[in-house]
Design a protein around this motif. Sequence first.
Motif, PDB file in Angstrom:
ATOM      1  N   UNK A  40       0.824  -1.198   0.000  1.00 24.51           N
ATOM      2  CA  UNK A  40       0.000   0.000   0.000  1.00 24.51           C
ATOM      3  C   UNK A  40       0.865   1.259   0.000  1.00 24.51           C
ATOM      4  N   UNK A  41       0.309   2.352  -0.546  1.00 29.10           N
ATOM      5  CA  UNK A  41       1.022   3.613  -0.676  1.00 29.10           C
ATOM      6  C   UNK A  41       0.282   4.719   0.068  1.00 29.10           C
ATOM      7  N   UNK A  42       1.039   5.714   0.537  1.00 27.54           N
ATOM      8  CA  UNK A  42       0.480   6.786   1.361  1.00 27.54           C
ATOM      9  C   UNK A  42       0.457   8.109   0.605  1.00 27.54           C
ATOM     10  N   UNK A  43      -0.278   9.070   1.159  1.00 25.19           N
ATOM     11  CA  UNK A  43      -0.407  10.403   0.568  1.00 25.19           C
ATOM     12  C   UNK A  43       0.108  11.460   1.537  1.00 25.19           C
ATOM     13  N   UNK A  44       1.086  12.239   1.072  1.00 22.05           N
ATOM     14  CA  UNK A  44       1.615  13.367   1.846  1.00 22.05           C
ATOM     15  C   UNK A  44       1.907  14.489   0.855  1.00 22.05           C
ATOM     16  N   UNK A  45       1.563  15.710   1.228  1.00 24.16           N
ATOM     17  CA  UNK A  45       1.751  16.838   0.322  1.00 24.16           C
ATOM     18  C   UNK A  45       2.773  17.821   0.865  1.00 24.16           C
ATOM     19  N   UNK A  46       3.764  18.145   0.008  1.00 28.74           N
ATOM     20  CA  UNK A  46       4.761  19.177   0.309  1.00 28.74           C
ATOM     21  C   UNK A  46       5.542  18.890   1.586  1.00 28.74           C
ATOM     22  N   UNK A  47       5.821  17.604   1.849  1.00 28.51           N
ATOM     23  CA  UNK A  47       6.640  17.215   2.997  1.00 28.51           C
ATOM     24  C   UNK A  47       8.026  16.851   2.468  1.00 28.51           C
ATOM     25  N   UNK A  48       9.088  17.555   2.880  1.00 29.46           N
ATOM     26  CA  UNK A  48      10.423  17.319   2.309  1.00 29.46           C
ATOM     27  C   UNK A  48      10.871  15.865   2.366  1.00 29.46           C
ATOM     28  N   UNK A  49      10.516  15.174   3.431  1.00 33.00           N
ATOM     29  CA  UNK A  49      10.988  13.803   3.600  1.00 33.00           C
ATOM     30  C   UNK A  49      10.069  12.741   3.039  1.00 33.00           C
ATOM     31  N   UNK A  50       8.991  13.150   2.349  1.00 34.04           N
ATOM     32  CA  UNK A  50       8.019  12.176   1.848  1.00 34.04           C
ATOM     33  C   UNK A  50       7.561  12.573   0.448  1.00 34.04           C
ATOM     34  N   UNK A  51       8.318  12.209  -0.594  1.00 35.91           N
ATOM     35  CA  UNK A  51       7.951  12.609  -1.952  1.00 35.91           C
ATOM     36  C   UNK A  51       6.773  11.829  -2.542  1.00 35.91           C
ATOM     37  N   UNK A  52       6.243  10.855  -1.824  1.00 34.77           N
ATOM     38  CA  UNK A  52       5.112  10.081  -2.331  1.00 34.77           C
ATOM     39  C   UNK A  52       3.806  10.823  -2.126  1.00 34.77           C
ATOM     40  N   UNK A  53       3.505  11.767  -2.994  1.00 30.35           N
ATOM     41  CA  UNK A  53       2.331  12.626  -2.817  1.00 30.35           C
ATOM     42  C   UNK A  53       1.058  12.053  -3.412  1.00 30.35           C
ATOM     43  N   UNK A  54       1.182  11.132  -4.374  1.00 32.70           N
ATOM     44  CA  UNK A  54       0.019  10.663  -5.125  1.00 32.70           C
ATOM     45  C   UNK A  54      -0.071   9.132  -5.082  1.00 32.70           C
ATOM     46  N   UNK A  55      -0.720   8.579  -4.066  1.00 33.99           N
ATOM     47  CA  UNK A  55      -0.728   7.117  -3.915  1.00 33.99           C
ATOM     48  C   UNK A  55      -1.403   6.375  -5.059  1.00 33.99           C
ATOM     49  N   UNK A  56      -2.457   6.943  -5.637  1.00 32.45           N
ATOM     50  CA  UNK A  56      -3.122   6.238  -6.739  1.00 32.45           C
ATOM     51  C   UNK A  56      -2.211   6.136  -7.955  1.00 32.45           C
ATOM     52  N   UNK A  57      -1.474   7.215  -8.241  1.00 37.31           N
ATOM     53  CA  UNK A  57      -0.528   7.176  -9.359  1.00 37.31           C
ATOM     54  C   UNK A  57       0.587   6.171  -9.095  1.00 37.31           C
ATOM     55  N   UNK A  58       1.116   6.197  -7.884  1.00 33.32           N
ATOM     56  CA  UNK A  58       2.205   5.284  -7.542  1.00 33.32           C
ATOM     57  C   UNK A  58       1.715   3.840  -7.529  1.00 33.32           C
ATOM     58  N   UNK A  59       0.482   3.632  -7.086  1.00 34.86           N
ATOM     59  CA  UNK A  59      -0.083   2.280  -7.102  1.00 34.86           C
ATOM     60  C   UNK A  59      -0.236   1.760  -8.529  1.00 34.86           C
TER      61      UNK A  59
END
Length: 321
Positions: A40-59
């Motif tokens: 599973x993938x997570x969603x975080x926006x504009x966090x320097x240490x978490x570039x995974x902003x778009x979980x549906x795209x990454x999934x």
Amino acid sequence: MRFSVLDRAHAIAGISESEVLRGVVDHARSAQALGFRRFLLAEHHAVPGLPGSQPALLATAVGAATDSIRIGTAGIMLPDHQPLIVAEQIATLEALYPARVDAGIGSSLGFTAPVRAALRQGDVAELKKRYPADLRELISYLRGDAAVTARPANEGATPVFLLAGFRSVLLAAELGLGVILGGPNQVDAARLYRENFRPGLIGAPHVILSGNVAVADTGEAARDLLIPEAWAQAKARSTGSFDSLRPLSELDESTLSARERRRIGELLDTGIHGTPAQVAARLRPLLRATGAQEILITGGMSDLAGRARSEELLAELAARA
């Protein structure tokens, strides 16, 4: 004893964000080879240490690189989107990878006021008040009984899991959703959920227990794997910025305040770490007490070789259970 993985796409010092995201896909391949249940993938926006902003795209990328492990989100943060858009994302994943998708939905808001403004989130109190109605609207799109028919049609095919704490488990139970409960202190929340569950998108209660889990050949080595993320979280409380995970050898305890040192200790205490036997001894009573079907491993690690070894040992543990 069944394990799944939540990859938050943690940034790691010295590794580009592009490499981090491509590493997530490699991680999914490894999790599949080890026999893990979900990735599973997570969603975080504009966090320097978490570039995974778009979980549906990454999934979508993870789904294309794998063929059997279940894929999905944990979660898509509903206050960041219109319910119709979230339904379309979920339904598109289901259409591309039938019978492999799980939709984890959360209620977290933007990390800072500027991020919340950039997301057009508006009044925080109003967003929290509206969340149950938005969740019901999302489910109606997935079922296909809303005033607007979302495309591609999902017809309730995708299981939905609510990222839930004690207060929100009743909402999940009312709507017939699964739950992902964070941390080891969720026995009462799991009981409340099971006692009040009514069939909905899923027909029976489904509890996934999430937490930071690390396994190594020694207890000290396992604990060391979790220190960089705990360090970054403690520093974020002081600076307001969650930064890249750094190697353990680069972390200087003399730079910590007493509060930061205490916070790191508290975070490590909430995780589960040790040798395979020690971790099994912690997990078995938790699984029995919560009725959880699986453990979702959530911890970020800067030591990628150590993470790989930890997951190999967990896979061996699952095979013996």
